[in-house]
Design a protein around this motif. Structure first.
Motif, PDB file in Angstrom:
ATOM      1  N   THR A 112       6.362  -3.179  -3.664  1.00  0.00           N
ATOM      2  CA  THR A 112       6.048  -2.497  -2.406  1.00  0.00           C
ATOM      3  C   THR A 112       5.361  -3.491  -1.485  1.00  0.00           C
ATOM      4  O   THR A 112       4.252  -3.953  -1.785  1.00  0.00           O
ATOM      5  CB  THR A 112       5.137  -1.278  -2.647  1.00  0.00           C
ATOM      6  OG1 THR A 112       5.740  -0.415  -3.620  1.00  0.00           O
ATOM      7  CG2 THR A 112       4.909  -0.500  -1.366  1.00  0.00           C
ATOM      8  N   ILE A 113       6.015  -3.833  -0.375  1.00  0.00           N
ATOM      9  CA  ILE A 113       5.544  -4.916   0.482  1.00  0.00           C
ATOM     10  C   ILE A 113       5.401  -4.423   1.918  1.00  0.00           C
ATOM     11  O   ILE A 113       6.347  -3.884   2.500  1.00  0.00           O
ATOM     12  CB  ILE A 113       6.533  -6.104   0.464  1.00  0.00           C
ATOM     13  CG1 ILE A 113       6.813  -6.563  -0.964  1.00  0.00           C
ATOM     14  CG2 ILE A 113       5.999  -7.265   1.274  1.00  0.00           C
ATOM     15  CD1 ILE A 113       7.919  -7.590  -1.055  1.00  0.00           C
ATOM     16  N   ASP A 114       4.229  -4.622   2.499  1.00  0.00           N
ATOM     17  CA  ASP A 114       4.023  -4.356   3.935  1.00  0.00           C
ATOM     18  C   ASP A 114       4.509  -5.569   4.711  1.00  0.00           C
ATOM     19  O   ASP A 114       4.141  -6.711   4.392  1.00  0.00           O
ATOM     20  CB  ASP A 114       2.542  -4.116   4.230  1.00  0.00           C
ATOM     21  CG  ASP A 114       2.000  -2.879   3.534  1.00  0.00           C
ATOM     22  OD1 ASP A 114       2.813  -2.005   3.180  1.00  0.00           O
ATOM     23  OD2 ASP A 114       0.781  -2.781   3.344  1.00  0.00           O
ATOM     24  N   PRO A 128      10.951  -5.891  -9.018  1.00  0.00           N
ATOM     25  CA  PRO A 128       9.768  -6.620  -8.544  1.00  0.00           C
ATOM     26  C   PRO A 128      10.095  -8.030  -8.077  1.00  0.00           C
ATOM     27  O   PRO A 128      11.040  -8.663  -8.560  1.00  0.00           O
ATOM     28  CB  PRO A 128       8.850  -6.638  -9.772  1.00  0.00           C
ATOM     29  CG  PRO A 128       9.782  -6.514 -10.929  1.00  0.00           C
ATOM     30  CD  PRO A 128      10.916  -5.669 -10.471  1.00  0.00           C
ATOM     31  N   VAL A 129       9.301  -8.525  -7.139  1.00  0.00           N
ATOM     32  CA  VAL A 129       9.423  -9.899  -6.649  1.00  0.00           C
ATOM     33  C   VAL A 129       8.043 -10.549  -6.678  1.00  0.00           C
ATOM     34  O   VAL A 129       7.026  -9.880  -6.881  1.00  0.00           O
ATOM     35  CB  VAL A 129       9.987  -9.936  -5.211  1.00  0.00           C
ATOM     36  CG1 VAL A 129      11.415  -9.432  -5.175  1.00  0.00           C
ATOM     37  CG2 VAL A 129       9.092  -9.154  -4.241  1.00  0.00           C
ATOM     38  N   VAL A 130       8.025 -11.863  -6.453  1.00  0.00           N
ATOM     39  CA  VAL A 130       6.778 -12.618  -6.372  1.00  0.00           C
ATOM     40  C   VAL A 130       6.616 -13.079  -4.930  1.00  0.00           C
ATOM     41  O   VAL A 130       7.482 -13.763  -4.393  1.00  0.00           O
ATOM     42  CB  VAL A 130       6.808 -13.838  -7.307  1.00  0.00           C
ATOM     43  CG1 VAL A 130       5.507 -14.622  -7.196  1.00  0.00           C
ATOM     44  CG2 VAL A 130       7.045 -13.402  -8.738  1.00  0.00           C
ATOM     45  N   PRO A 140       1.288  -8.194   0.206  1.00  0.00           N
ATOM     46  CA  PRO A 140       2.254  -8.158  -0.895  1.00  0.00           C
ATOM     47  C   PRO A 140       2.092  -6.954  -1.812  1.00  0.00           C
ATOM     48  O   PRO A 140       2.968  -6.681  -2.621  1.00  0.00           O
ATOM     49  CB  PRO A 140       1.971  -9.459  -1.652  1.00  0.00           C
ATOM     50  CG  PRO A 140       0.556  -9.767  -1.350  1.00  0.00           C
ATOM     51  CD  PRO A 140       0.297  -9.273   0.038  1.00  0.00           C
ATOM     52  N   HIS A 141       0.989  -6.262  -1.699  1.00  0.00           N
ATOM     53  CA  HIS A 141       0.747  -5.110  -2.577  1.00  0.00           C
ATOM     54  C   HIS A 141       0.477  -3.878  -1.727  1.00  0.00           C
ATOM     55  O   HIS A 141      -0.647  -3.367  -1.649  1.00  0.00           O
ATOM     56  CB  HIS A 141      -0.416  -5.394  -3.527  1.00  0.00           C
ATOM     57  CG  HIS A 141      -0.169  -6.572  -4.420  1.00  0.00           C
ATOM     58  ND1 HIS A 141       0.720  -6.536  -5.467  1.00  0.00           N
ATOM     59  CD2 HIS A 141      -0.650  -7.837  -4.385  1.00  0.00           C
ATOM     60  CE1 HIS A 141       0.748  -7.714  -6.054  1.00  0.00           C
ATOM     61  NE2 HIS A 141      -0.055  -8.529  -5.422  1.00  0.00           N
ATOM     62  N   GLY A 142       1.521  -3.418  -1.048  1.00  0.00           N
ATOM     63  CA  GLY A 142       1.393  -2.240  -0.199  1.00  0.00           C
ATOM     64  C   GLY A 142       1.241  -0.967  -1.014  1.00  0.00           C
ATOM     65  O   GLY A 142       1.513  -0.940  -2.219  1.00  0.00           O
ATOM     66  N   GLU A 143       0.813   0.076  -0.344  1.00  0.00           N
ATOM     67  CA  GLU A 143       0.675   1.380  -0.984  1.00  0.00           C
ATOM     68  C   GLU A 143       1.477   2.395  -0.174  1.00  0.00           C
ATOM     69  O   GLU A 143       2.009   2.073   0.881  1.00  0.00           O
ATOM     70  CB  GLU A 143      -0.802   1.783  -1.039  1.00  0.00           C
ATOM     71  CG  GLU A 143      -1.655   0.800  -1.830  1.00  0.00           C
ATOM     72  CD  GLU A 143      -3.136   1.130  -1.753  1.00  0.00           C
ATOM     73  OE1 GLU A 143      -3.490   2.111  -1.059  1.00  0.00           O
ATOM     74  OE2 GLU A 143      -3.937   0.416  -2.370  1.00  0.00           O
ATOM     75  N   LYS A 144       1.561   3.610  -0.666  1.00  0.00           N
ATOM     76  CA  LYS A 144       2.262   4.648   0.089  1.00  0.00           C
ATOM     77  C   LYS A 144       1.337   5.170   1.189  1.00  0.00           C
ATOM     78  O   LYS A 144       0.202   5.559   0.918  1.00  0.00           O
ATOM     79  CB  LYS A 144       2.700   5.779  -0.842  1.00  0.00           C
ATOM     80  CG  LYS A 144       3.842   5.362  -1.768  1.00  0.00           C
ATOM     81  CD  LYS A 144       4.438   6.536  -2.509  1.00  0.00           C
ATOM     82  CE  LYS A 144       5.644   6.094  -3.338  1.00  0.00           C
ATOM     83  NZ  LYS A 144       6.259   7.233  -4.061  1.00  0.00           N
ATOM     84  N   TYR A 145       1.852   5.146   2.414  1.00  0.00           N
ATOM     85  CA  TYR A 145       1.056   5.575   3.561  1.00  0.00           C
ATOM     86  C   TYR A 145       1.736   6.758   4.236  1.00  0.00           C
ATOM     87  O   TYR A 145       2.938   6.981   4.088  1.00  0.00           O
ATOM     88  CB  TYR A 145       0.919   4.445   4.584  1.00  0.00           C
ATOM     89  CG  TYR A 145       0.537   3.103   4.013  1.00  0.00           C
ATOM     90  CD1 TYR A 145      -0.644   2.927   3.295  1.00  0.00           C
ATOM     91  CD2 TYR A 145       1.370   1.995   4.182  1.00  0.00           C
ATOM     92  CE1 TYR A 145      -0.991   1.690   2.775  1.00  0.00           C
ATOM     93  CE2 TYR A 145       1.031   0.747   3.674  1.00  0.00           C
ATOM     94  CZ  TYR A 145      -0.148   0.600   2.962  1.00  0.00           C
ATOM     95  OH  TYR A 145      -0.478  -0.623   2.446  1.00  0.00           O
ATOM     96  N   LYS A 146       0.960   7.466   5.040  1.00  0.00           N
ATOM     97  CA  LYS A 146       1.499   8.591   5.794  1.00  0.00           C
ATOM     98  C   LYS A 146       2.243   8.087   7.025  1.00  0.00           C
ATOM     99  O   LYS A 146       1.908   7.057   7.601  1.00  0.00           O
ATOM    100  CB  LYS A 146       0.368   9.522   6.238  1.00  0.00           C
ATOM    101  CG  LYS A 146      -0.290  10.273   5.089  1.00  0.00           C
ATOM    102  CD  LYS A 146      -1.364  11.212   5.607  1.00  0.00           C
ATOM    103  CE  LYS A 146      -2.009  11.987   4.458  1.00  0.00           C
ATOM    104  NZ  LYS A 146      -3.085  12.892   4.950  1.00  0.00           N
ATOM    105  N   PHE A 147       3.252   8.831   7.419  1.00  0.00           N
ATOM    106  CA  PHE A 147       3.984   8.529   8.645  1.00  0.00           C
ATOM    107  C   PHE A 147       3.055   8.800   9.824  1.00  0.00           C
ATOM    108  O   PHE A 147       2.370   9.809   9.876  1.00  0.00           O
ATOM    109  CB  PHE A 147       5.227   9.427   8.733  1.00  0.00           C
ATOM    110  CG  PHE A 147       6.123   9.123   9.900  1.00  0.00           C
ATOM    111  CD1 PHE A 147       7.169   8.229   9.769  1.00  0.00           C
ATOM    112  CD2 PHE A 147       5.911   9.720  11.132  1.00  0.00           C
ATOM    113  CE1 PHE A 147       8.005   7.943  10.842  1.00  0.00           C
ATOM    114  CE2 PHE A 147       6.727   9.446  12.212  1.00  0.00           C
ATOM    115  CZ  PHE A 147       7.782   8.542  12.071  1.00  0.00           C
TER     116      PHE A 147
END
Length: 628
Positions: A273-275, A330-332, A358-365
Motif C-alpha cells: 500500500t503506497i501513497d 509486495p514491493v520494496v 511507502p507504508h500507506g494506510e486505508k484513508y477515508k475519501f
C-alpha cells in the motif's frame, strides 16, 4: 582523485541505432540473444562499460525500443544518471520516441543528450531541418535546451565528440549515495555452471562487499554475496551507480526473479500500500476509473494492483494527483522513489511520479485525506521526521532515516538539532518525540495511581503489567521508558515492582478496622497462633484480600510466616528468638528449646525450622548450633 560511477541509458525508437551506437562507443555488441540477432532488435536490456578516463566508471544500458518491450525499457532507465535520446536522421522523432520521452520525464530523469544517428544517410542541407524538428518535439521536456550531436556509428563520425560531451555532462551529475543502506533491484537471474545462482542489476544505493549477508525481498530470504563482477571484471565490492553481477550462496535460480530486490539486512521492508503523487501523460486515451486496475513499474519490478483516489472517481489528466496504490503483491520502495503506472488493457502509459509514503494506510475519501497527503509530500525534513515519529512512536536511527528518505549525514545533523530543541529525544537505540515520552510517562503515572488505589496493600505493579498499558508504543520502547522513569524522582522500583515515589502501602480504608483487629489478635496469641486463615475469617477479612494482607504484613516486616498455616507478629518471633538465645548453650536440642519456650511440637518444629531457614541456627544431628 576519487573514482566516479555512473550509468547511462540509451532510449529511442526501434531501429534508430541505439545498439550500434553503444557498440561504437564501447566496442561491445549488447545484442546477446539469438532472437535479437535474428530480428535485429533489442528484446532484453544490454549493458556495456564505457571508458572515458581513469576516474570515471560508466555503464551504458541499451534499452529496447520496440513497443512490446516497454517494460524492459522502464526497468533500464529507472537507475540511470544520464540519458542519450537516440533519433535516426532519416526518420526523425517517432511514436515510440515520444513514449520514451514521456517515461523519462515521469521517472524524474533530468540530464540528457540528444544523439542523431545515421547522419551519413541524409544530405547536409537537411541537418538544420532535422535539428529544428527534434527540438520542437522535445519542447517542454528535460531535453529542451540539451545539446544535440550528429553521429554515424558505422564510420565513427562524431563519436569522439560525443564521448567528450558525455564526460562534460557527467561532471555536473551528482553520484548516487554510497553511504546509505545497500539496495539492488534485480533485472537478470541466471545460473553459471560450477558457480550457482547469479543476479545482475544496477546498485541504487549504498555498497556491497564480497561476503556480505544480504536479504532478498520480498521473500525475506538471507543470502550471502560470494563473488562479484563489474562488467566481467572480478571485484571485492560494488557501489551505487555501478552495474554488478553477484554470485549468491544459499538460494537457487528458481527461488528468485526479475523485480526482486537485494538489500542490506533490516534496512528495508516490503509494502503493498503506497501513497503517491501521480502525473499523467498528456492526452490520455482512456479515463482511469476509481479503483481501476493498473500495472506498476517500480525499479525492475512489475506489479498489478488498483489505484485509489480520494478526491475524484475518474482521472482524465492531472499533475500532482495525490492518491494511493493497493498492490496485489509486495514491493520494496521508499519515499522519493520514482515509478511508472500503465494500463494493462489496452496497453497504455498512464503516468508516473514519486512515492510519498511507502507504508500507506486505508484513508477515508475526501479533502481531509488529500490535505494530509499534501502535508506528507511537501513537509520539510524536520516535519517529515516529526510526522513519522507521531505515527511510528519510536524508531531506530536507520529505520527513521529510511522512512524519511534522508541520507545518514543529513539525518544525523537534523536529529541532533531536533534533540537540542527538545523536540526529539533518544532512549537507547530509539528516537521518539519528547511529547510522546511525556505522554507515556503520564500513562504510567495514571496507571500506577489507579493501581495503588485499587491495591493499596501491594508494594507496586509488576513491570510486565505496566507494559500492557503501553502496548501501542511497542515492547522495546515501553521497556526503555519504564527503565528511564524508574531511575528518576517520581517513581521507585523494588525488584520487579514499580510504584509512585509518594506511595506507601497501607490498609484499604474500608477494611482498615478489620485488618487492625487481625493484627491485634496475632499480637495477643504470641507464639501460639491459630491458623492464619481462621484468624482472617474471624476478623471478617474477605477471601480475596486474605493473601494480600498476609503478604503485606510479611513484606512490611510486621509479621513472620513460619509455614503456610502459621503467621505470627514479628515482635513475638523476635522475643522468642531472644529468649531462646539467652537461655541455651551454643548447641541445644529440641527438648532444650521446648523447656525454654514452653511450646508444643505443633509450634516448636516450624519455629525451629524457620530459624534454620534464616541462618540463625544450623541443624547437626539431633542438635542445633547457633550461627550468630
Amino acid at each position: 582523485m576519487a573514482e566516479l560511477f555512473y550509468t547511462i541509458g540509451m532510449a529511442g525508437h526501434i531501429d534508430h541505432g541505439k545498439t550500434t551506437l553503444t557498440k561504437a562507443l564501447t566496442n561491445i555488441d549488447t545484442d546477446r540473444l539469438k532472437e535479437e540477432k535474428e530480428r535485429a532488435i533489442s528484446i532484453e536490456l544490454g549493458y556495456a562499460p564505457l571508458k572515458l578516463d581513469d576516474e570515471s566508471h560508466v555503464s551504458i544500458i541499451d534499452v529496447p525500443g520496440h513497443e512490446k518491450f516497454i517494460r524492459q525499457m522502464i526497468a533500464g532507465v529507472a537507475g540511470i544518471d544520464l540519458v542519450l535520446l537516440v533519433v535516426a536522421a532519416d526518420e526523425g522523432v517517432m511514436p515510440q520516441t515520444v513514449e520514451h520521452l514521456d517515461i523519462l520525464n515521469l521517472l524524474g530523469i533530468h540530464k540528457g543528450l540528444i544523439v542523431v544517428t545515421k547522419m551519413d544517410q541524409v544530405e547536409d542541407d537537411m541537418i538544420e531541418l532535422i535539428e529544428a524538428d527534434i527540438y520542437e518535439q522535445v519542447e517542454g521536456t528535460f531535453f529542451e535546451g540539451s545539446d544535440l550531436l550528429f553521429v554515424d556509428s558505422l564510420s565513427k563520425k562524431g563519436i569522439p565528440e560525443l564521448k567528450e560531451k558525455i564526460k562534460a555532462y557527467l561532471k555536473d551529475v551528482p553520484m548516487r549515495d554510497a553511504t546509505g543502506a545497500f539496495r539492488l533491484p534485480i533485472d537478470q537471474v541466471f545460473t553459471v555452471h560450477g558457480q550457482g545462482t547469479v543476479v545482475r542489476g544496477t546498485v541504487y544505493e549504498g555498497m556491497v562487499n564480497e561476503g556480505d549477508v544480504l536479504e532478498l525481498l520480498p521473500q525475506g530470504r538471507k543470502v550471502r554475496s560470494r563473488q562479484m563482477q563489474v562488467h566481467h571484471e572480478p571485484q571485492t565490492s560494488a557501489r551505487a551507480g555501478q552495474r554488478v553481477a553477484i554470485n549468491l550462496g544459499g538460494i537457487s535460480k528458481h527461488e528468485m526473479k526479475r523485480g526482486d530486490v537485494l538489500v542490506s539486512t533490516q534496512y528495508y521492508s516490503t509494502t503493498d500500500t503506497i501513497d503517491i503523487s501521480l502525473d499523467t501523460v498528456e492526452n490520455l486515451d482512456h479515463p482511469l476509473k476509481q479503483r481501476g486496475y493498473i500495472k506498476l513499474h517500480l525499479g525492475t519490478a512489475e506489479v498489478y494492483g488498483k489505484i485509489v483516489f480520494f478526491d475524484r472517481n475518474e482521472l482524465t489528466d492531472g499533475k500532482n494527483v495525490l492518491c494511493q496504490l493497493r498492490l496485489d503483491s509486495p514491493v520494496v520502495t521508499k519515499r522519493g522513489d520514482r515509478f511508472i503506472v500503465r494500463r494493462p488493457t489496452p496497453a497504455e502509459t498512464i503516468g508516473g511520479g514519486e512515492v510519498i509514503d511507502p507504508h500507506g494506510e486505508k484513508y477515508k475519501f475526501g479533502q481531509a485525506t488529500v490535505d494530509m497527503l499534501a502535508r506528507k509530500k511537501e513537509g520539510t525534513p524536520s516535519e517529515r521526521i516529526i510526522d513519522i515519529l507521531k505515527k511510528e512512536k519510536g524508531l531506530k536511527q536507520y529505520e527513521l532515516l529510511k522512512e524519511a528518505a534522508m541520507d545518514n549525514d543529513e539525518g544525523v545533523l537534523l536529529l541532533s538539532k531536533l534533540e537540542a530543541d527538545e523536540k526529539v529525544m533518544k532512549l537507547g537505540d530509539y528516537f521518539l518525540l519528547t511529547s510522546v515520552f511525556d505522554e507515556m510517562v503520564e500513562l504510567i503515572r495514571e496507571d500506577l495511581s489507579e493501581f495503588h488505589e485499587a491495591y493499596p496493600l501491594r508494594e507496586g505493579k509488576n513491570k510486565a503489567e505496566i507494559r500492557q498499558s503501553l502496548t501501542s508504543y511497542g515492547k522495546q520502547l515501553a521497556d526503555l521508558v519504564i527503565d528511564v522513569v524508574t531511575g528518576g524522582q517520581d517513581f521507585v522500583k523494588n525488584g520487579q515492582y514499580i510504584a509512585l515515589s509518594q506511595f506507601q502501602p497501607s490498609f484499604p480504608k474500608q477494611w482498615s478496622k478489620r485488618m487492625e483487629q487481625l493484627e491485634e489478635t496475632l499480637k495477643k496469641q504470641g507464639l501460639e497462633v491459630a491458623a492464619y486463615e481462621e484468624v482472617a475469617v474471624d476478623a471478617g477479612i474477605p477471601k480475596d484480600l486474605q493473601e494480600e494482607l498476609r503478604h503485606f504484613l510479611i513484606r512490611s516486616d510486621r509479621a513472620v510466616e513460619l509455614d503456610e498455616k502459621l503467621v505470627m507478629t514479628k515482635e513475638a518471633f523476635d522475643q522468642g528468638v531472644k529468649q531462646l538465645f539467652e537461655k541455651t548453650d551454643t548447641r541445644f536440642t529440641l527438648q532444650d528449646a521446648k523447656s525454654v519456650l514452653g511450646l508444643s511440637r505443633k509450634y516448636l518444629v516450624p519455629f525451629m525450622e524457620h530459624l534454620d531457614k534464616l541462618g540463625l541456627t544450623k541443624r547437626d544431628g539431633n542438635e542445633r548450633v547457633w550461627q550468630k
